[in-house]
Design a protein around this motif. Structure first.
Motif, PDB file in Angstrom:
ATOM      1  N   ALA A  72     -13.100  33.488   0.201  1.00 21.91           N
ATOM      2  CA  ALA A  72     -12.340  34.282   1.185  1.00 21.91           C
ATOM      3  C   ALA A  72     -11.886  33.430   2.363  1.00 21.91           C
ATOM      4  O   ALA A  72     -10.802  33.656   2.911  1.00 21.91           O
ATOM      5  N   THR A  73     -12.696  32.438   2.751  1.00 24.43           N
ATOM      6  CA  THR A  73     -12.309  31.616   3.907  1.00 24.43           C
ATOM      7  C   THR A  73     -10.989  30.906   3.632  1.00 24.43           C
ATOM      8  O   THR A  73     -10.091  30.885   4.481  1.00 24.43           O
ATOM      9  N   LEU A 116      -8.147  33.548   3.568  1.00 25.97           N
ATOM     10  CA  LEU A 116      -7.750  33.994   4.915  1.00 25.97           C
ATOM     11  C   LEU A 116      -6.909  32.918   5.592  1.00 25.97           C
ATOM     12  O   LEU A 116      -5.906  33.202   6.247  1.00 25.97           O
ATOM     13  N   THR A 172     -17.970  39.671  13.943  1.00 28.61           N
ATOM     14  CA  THR A 172     -17.637  39.292  12.571  1.00 28.61           C
ATOM     15  C   THR A 172     -18.436  38.056  12.201  1.00 28.61           C
ATOM     16  O   THR A 172     -19.129  37.464  13.034  1.00 28.61           O
ATOM     17  N   PHE A 173     -18.341  37.684  10.922  1.00 33.28           N
ATOM     18  CA  PHE A 173     -18.948  36.446  10.450  1.00 33.28           C
ATOM     19  C   PHE A 173     -18.070  35.284  10.907  1.00 33.28           C
ATOM     20  O   PHE A 173     -16.850  35.419  11.027  1.00 33.28           O
ATOM     21  N   ALA A 178     -16.797  32.841   9.543  1.00 34.81           N
ATOM     22  CA  ALA A 178     -15.702  32.389   8.666  1.00 34.81           C
ATOM     23  C   ALA A 178     -14.350  32.919   9.144  1.00 34.81           C
ATOM     24  O   ALA A 178     -13.320  32.257   8.961  1.00 34.81           O
ATOM     25  N   THR A 179     -14.322  34.113   9.758  1.00 37.24           N
ATOM     26  CA  THR A 179     -13.060  34.674  10.249  1.00 37.24           C
ATOM     27  C   THR A 179     -12.433  33.704  11.256  1.00 37.24           C
ATOM     28  O   THR A 179     -11.238  33.394  11.195  1.00 37.24           O
ATOM     29  N   VAL A 219     -11.221  42.992  10.871  1.00 36.72           N
ATOM     30  CA  VAL A 219     -12.295  42.769   9.885  1.00 36.72           C
ATOM     31  C   VAL A 219     -12.860  44.120   9.460  1.00 36.72           C
ATOM     32  O   VAL A 219     -13.170  44.958  10.322  1.00 36.72           O
ATOM     33  N   ASP A 275      -9.366  40.732   7.102  1.00 36.00           N
ATOM     34  CA  ASP A 275     -10.568  40.141   6.516  1.00 36.00           C
ATOM     35  C   ASP A 275     -11.391  41.300   5.959  1.00 36.00           C
ATOM     36  O   ASP A 275     -12.116  41.970   6.688  1.00 36.00           O
ATOM     37  N   ALA A 323     -13.645  40.889   3.520  1.00 36.70           N
ATOM     38  CA  ALA A 323     -14.520  40.077   2.657  1.00 36.70           C
ATOM     39  C   ALA A 323     -15.469  40.936   1.818  1.00 36.70           C
ATOM     40  O   ALA A 323     -15.622  40.694   0.623  1.00 36.70           O
ATOM     41  N   SER A 338     -13.951  38.653  -0.607  1.00 36.59           N
ATOM     42  CA  SER A 338     -14.839  37.567  -1.051  1.00 36.59           C
ATOM     43  C   SER A 338     -15.579  37.971  -2.323  1.00 36.59           C
ATOM     44  O   SER A 338     -15.974  39.134  -2.475  1.00 36.59           O
ATOM     45  N   HIS A 346     -18.296  36.043  -3.061  1.00 38.74           N
ATOM     46  CA  HIS A 346     -19.517  35.260  -2.859  1.00 38.74           C
ATOM     47  C   HIS A 346     -20.715  35.990  -3.481  1.00 38.74           C
ATOM     48  O   HIS A 346     -20.710  37.226  -3.615  1.00 38.74           O
ATOM     49  N   LYS A 370     -21.943  39.275  -2.185  1.00 36.92           N
ATOM     50  CA  LYS A 370     -21.025  40.422  -2.078  1.00 36.92           C
ATOM     51  C   LYS A 370     -21.251  41.419  -3.221  1.00 36.92           C
ATOM     52  O   LYS A 370     -21.855  41.105  -4.235  1.00 36.92           O
ATOM     53  N   GLU A 416     -18.999  31.989  -6.046  1.00 40.11           N
ATOM     54  CA  GLU A 416     -17.980  31.738  -5.027  1.00 40.11           C
ATOM     55  C   GLU A 416     -16.670  32.282  -5.584  1.00 40.11           C
ATOM     56  O   GLU A 416     -16.479  32.323  -6.806  1.00 40.11           O
ATOM     57  N   GLY A 417     -15.769  32.645  -4.712  1.00 38.81           N
ATOM     58  CA  GLY A 417     -14.467  33.126  -5.167  1.00 38.81           C
ATOM     59  C   GLY A 417     -13.919  34.156  -4.201  1.00 38.81           C
ATOM     60  O   GLY A 417     -14.591  34.533  -3.227  1.00 38.81           O
ATOM     61  N   TRP A 455     -24.560  38.465  11.300  1.00 36.73           N
ATOM     62  CA  TRP A 455     -23.473  37.890  12.112  1.00 36.73           C
ATOM     63  C   TRP A 455     -23.990  37.301  13.416  1.00 36.73           C
ATOM     64  O   TRP A 455     -23.220  37.071  14.344  1.00 36.73           O
TER      65      TRP A 455
END
Ligand SMILES: Cc1ncc(COP(=O)(O)O)c(C=O)c1O
Length: 373
Positions: free
Chosen positions: A62-63, A66, A94-95, A97-98, A143, A169, A171, A187, A189, A192, A198-199, A317
């Protein structure tokens, strides 16, 4: 004391479920660069979101999705070079990664607070903030907090009204998010709800946006080997597509399992007035992240006391992105709701294999320990 209930213990498709797809890779001799399994993932996701396959692209995670979506979208908002830095507005809750994605896309972040009820940024908050941004706002990245779906029509309307590029986002939002005119990125991940290790993938009702994102995850190439824009390599491999296809095969059962865990937590905390959980009883989305919110701040000693009783928790987070060491210097509004949530909110164990009895035991330990201080 050893951890009896870890906060996460993902279960992805096992080797037998993935093997038929791996055999197809052996036959195809296609390993990346939008191969046949990736095409099948995109077609199946398109069905889930009720859009055409051209409206979905897979990404490496997702990173990167985005980042590419912001690169693609913000570029369409043409600016005068004298306007100063190009800003992207995003929630502080948010996390991290955003924020990484905003910076990787070459934009300057501006952090906003979230809504108390939804834990999400609102279009109203963005419009109110526009006059305060110390430069030219070009994009906003709302998000979907821990998978809770956003009102996508409201974000599309904001984009139309203001001209801002909106990249969502989402995710953790696979289950109930809807496709809109603005792209949303998901995401895959391991942690998730739909997981491939990953993906990720991006969805939009606008196939041209998806095309532009595909260019940005493929070195800026579009049918030839000429880089036509700033870009990255963010493509999904055929191996990750194999795991994603097996995860999609198992999705109805996975959804049922996570939904059951959420219902068990809601029931276990139903009598509590000082603790609530998210998703709550009225929420209908399935998620792999169960959050507890206490009416009082939860200091580290309280969290340690819970862990000493064998229940692991996580502040997924942390204190929000404004508190990340690397990012304390960025422009920001005051963030009272983010600070409130960061102090009172922790993730609880949530993974396939957790029974209703396990959840009741966890809830008893957590409730007794946190409220008996
Ligand atoms: C809100 C949010 N955004 C982005 C990401 C990054 O996703 P990925 O690990 O696929 O890059 C995550 C991952 O947990 C997330 O929770």
């Amino acid at each position: 004391m050893s951890v009896r209930f870890p906060v996460a213990r993902p279960r992805l498709p096992d080797a037998d479920a993935i093997l038929p797809y791996l055999r197809r890779i052996d036959d195809n001799r296609y390993y990346s660069n939008f191969g046949p399994l990736v095409g099948e993932v995109e077609a199946r996701l398109a069905k889930h979101f009720d859009v055409s396959p051209a409206c979905v692209t897979t990404v490496a995670n997702a990173t990167s999705g985005l980042t590419a979506a912001l690169q693609a979208e913000a570029r369409t908002r043409r600016r005068n070079v004298n306007d100063g830095p190009a800003f992207c507005l995003l929630p502080a809750w948010t996390f991290v990664a955003t924020l990484h994605a905003v910076l990787a896309a070459g934009l300057e972040p501006y952090l906003l607070d979230v809504d108390e009820e939804s834990w999400a940024l609102t279009p109203e908050a963005v419009e109110n903030a526009l006059g305060r941004i110390p430069g030219q706002p070009v994009a906003v990245m709302p998000v979907a907090p821990f998978g809770r779906p956003l009102d996508m029509a409201a974000w599309d309307a904001l984009s139309e009204r203001t001209g801002l590029a909106v990249v969502v986002d989402a995710a953790a939002g696979f289950d109930r998010s809807e496709a809109a005119n603005s792209p949303a990125v998901f995401s895959l991940h391991a942690t998730k709800v739909l997981a491939a290790g990953e993906g990720g993938f991006a969805v939009s009702r606008d196939a041209e946006q998806i095309d532009a994102i595909r260019k940005c995850i493929n070195f800026g190439f579009m049918g030839d080997r000429v880089a036509r824009s700033r870009a990255i390599n963010g493509k999904m491999s055929e191996y990750h597509a194999a795991v994603t296809l097996a995860a999609l095969d198992a999705w109805p059962e996975t959804r049922r399992v996570f939904d059951g865990i959420a219902r068990a937590y809601q029931d276990a905390f139903a009598g509590q007035t000082r603790i609530r959980v998210m998703p709550g009883e009225t929420d209908e989305y399935a998620t792999s992240t169960m959050l507890l919110v206490c009416d009082e701040p939860l200091p580290e000693e309280a969290i340690r006391a819970v862990e000493q009783k064998g229940v692991e928790t996580r502040r997924w987070w942390g204190g929000g992105v404004a508190k990340q060491v690397a990012y304390r210097r960025f422009s920001s509004d005051l963030l009272p709701v983010t600070d409130w949530l960061a102090a009172r909110c922790v993730g609880l164990p949530c993974y396939p294999g957790l029974s209703r009895e396990d959840v009741a035991e966890i809830a008893a330990v957590v409730g007794d320990t946190l409220l008996d201080r």
